[in-house]
Design an enzyme around this catalytic site. Sequence first.
Site, PDB file in Angstrom:
ATOM      1  N   GLY A  46     -20.319   3.875 -19.244  1.00  0.00           N
ATOM      2  CA  GLY A  46     -21.394   4.710 -18.758  1.00  0.00           C
ATOM      3  C   GLY A  46     -21.068   6.041 -19.277  1.00  0.00           C
ATOM      4  O   GLY A  46     -20.094   6.484 -19.373  1.00  0.00           O
ATOM      5  N   GLN A  51     -22.054  15.179 -19.873  1.00  0.00           N
ATOM      6  CA  GLN A  51     -20.667  14.948 -20.190  1.00  0.00           C
ATOM      7  C   GLN A  51     -20.098  15.314 -21.502  1.00  0.00           C
ATOM      8  O   GLN A  51     -18.977  15.387 -21.662  1.00  0.00           O
ATOM      9  CB  GLN A  51     -20.152  13.449 -19.582  1.00  0.00           C
ATOM     10  CG  GLN A  51     -20.378  13.240 -18.341  1.00  0.00           C
ATOM     11  CD  GLN A  51     -19.935  11.715 -18.155  1.00  0.00           C
ATOM     12  OE1 GLN A  51     -20.857  10.872 -18.415  1.00  0.00           O
ATOM     13  NE2 GLN A  51     -18.850  11.424 -17.796  1.00  0.00           N
ATOM     14  N   CYS A  88     -14.617   8.057 -13.589  1.00  0.00           N
ATOM     15  CA  CYS A  88     -15.634   8.449 -14.433  1.00  0.00           C
ATOM     16  C   CYS A  88     -14.652   9.289 -15.545  1.00  0.00           C
ATOM     17  O   CYS A  88     -13.757   9.996 -15.406  1.00  0.00           O
ATOM     18  CB  CYS A  88     -16.227   9.679 -13.546  1.00  0.00           C
ATOM     19  SG  CYS A  88     -17.136  10.986 -14.563  1.00  0.00           S
ATOM     20  N   LEU A  89     -15.285   9.288 -16.799  1.00  0.00           N
ATOM     21  CA  LEU A  89     -14.739   9.757 -17.970  1.00  0.00           C
ATOM     22  C   LEU A  89     -14.458  11.370 -17.761  1.00  0.00           C
ATOM     23  O   LEU A  89     -13.436  11.937 -18.432  1.00  0.00           O
ATOM     24  CB  LEU A  89     -15.582   9.364 -19.322  1.00  0.00           C
ATOM     25  CG  LEU A  89     -15.745   7.898 -19.658  1.00  0.00           C
ATOM     26  CD1 LEU A  89     -16.546   7.782 -20.884  1.00  0.00           C
ATOM     27  CD2 LEU A  89     -14.349   7.320 -19.771  1.00  0.00           C
ATOM     28  N   HIS A 130     -24.396   6.164 -10.545  1.00  0.00           N
ATOM     29  CA  HIS A 130     -23.301   7.081 -11.079  1.00  0.00           C
ATOM     30  C   HIS A 130     -23.878   8.070 -12.372  1.00  0.00           C
ATOM     31  O   HIS A 130     -23.755   9.455 -12.164  1.00  0.00           O
ATOM     32  CB  HIS A 130     -22.167   6.446 -11.555  1.00  0.00           C
ATOM     33  CG  HIS A 130     -21.061   7.210 -11.794  1.00  0.00           C
ATOM     34  ND1 HIS A 130     -19.567   7.254 -11.457  1.00  0.00           N
ATOM     35  CD2 HIS A 130     -21.028   8.031 -13.098  1.00  0.00           C
ATOM     36  CE1 HIS A 130     -18.880   8.082 -12.001  1.00  0.00           C
ATOM     37  NE2 HIS A 130     -19.434   8.465 -13.232  1.00  0.00           N
ATOM     38  N   GLU A 131     -24.397   7.540 -13.143  1.00  0.00           N
ATOM     39  CA  GLU A 131     -24.849   8.158 -14.231  1.00  0.00           C
ATOM     40  C   GLU A 131     -26.087   9.033 -14.009  1.00  0.00           C
ATOM     41  O   GLU A 131     -26.345  10.229 -14.336  1.00  0.00           O
ATOM     42  CB  GLU A 131     -25.215   7.224 -15.621  1.00  0.00           C
ATOM     43  CG  GLU A 131     -24.117   6.333 -16.125  1.00  0.00           C
ATOM     44  CD  GLU A 131     -22.722   7.045 -16.297  1.00  0.00           C
ATOM     45  OE1 GLU A 131     -22.769   8.422 -16.453  1.00  0.00           O
ATOM     46  OE2 GLU A 131     -21.542   6.636 -16.199  1.00  0.00           O
ATOM     47  N   HIS A 134     -25.005  12.509 -12.382  1.00  0.00           N
ATOM     48  CA  HIS A 134     -24.640  13.440 -13.455  1.00  0.00           C
ATOM     49  C   HIS A 134     -25.933  14.180 -14.065  1.00  0.00           C
ATOM     50  O   HIS A 134     -25.595  15.496 -14.101  1.00  0.00           O
ATOM     51  CB  HIS A 134     -24.115  12.543 -14.819  1.00  0.00           C
ATOM     52  CG  HIS A 134     -22.695  12.111 -14.695  1.00  0.00           C
ATOM     53  ND1 HIS A 134     -21.734  13.241 -14.503  1.00  0.00           N
ATOM     54  CD2 HIS A 134     -22.131  11.009 -14.668  1.00  0.00           C
ATOM     55  CE1 HIS A 134     -20.597  12.606 -14.732  1.00  0.00           C
ATOM     56  NE2 HIS A 134     -20.854  11.279 -14.704  1.00  0.00           N
TER      57      HIS A 134
HETATM   58 ZN    ZN Z   1     -19.187   9.965 -14.871  1.00  0.00          ZN
END
Ligand code: ZN
Length: 160
Positions: A46, A51, A88-89, A130-131, A134
């Site tokens: 995701g 991000q 998370c990236l 989660h996304e 963000h």
């Molecule tokens: Zn994330």
Amino acid sequence: MALRNIRVMGDEILTKVCRPVKENTPKIQQLIDDMFDTMYDAYGVGLAAPQVGILKRIVVIDTDDNPMVLINPEIIETSGEQTGQEGCLSVPGKSGEVTRPNYVKVRALDRDFHEIIVEGEELLARAICHECEHLDGHLYVEKVNGELMDTPDSDYMEEE
Ligand code: ZN
């Protein structure tokens, strides 16, 4: 294929509230393609537009070879509970235990700007929550039960 730089925790852009997307443009389509490329390149499931430094309400998710674009997503229903490891990236090399709903229903626009309703359970429900967070400037680290842990190969959202 165009990769964009993934912003990491500490970058102020990750704390901002993103703006709704009002119009479908070639620029938006390019951004979506780049977000998929960037997510797959980093072995993520995701990615949210902030991000990659873009404050727009766009999310891409692919938890099971089912690529999905959610524009202006709104979670309209949740139920149940799941507790598992999340990463998370934008928080490389770390993971932590987070409790999430086990089921979510989300309303959004797809990449053609058609309204869609998506239902997800387990990993997909976790990824959607989660996304979407963000897009409001929140990271999962705010929700971790206990401590963040070091994960050597930074597995993203591995199920327990
Ligand atoms: Zn994330």
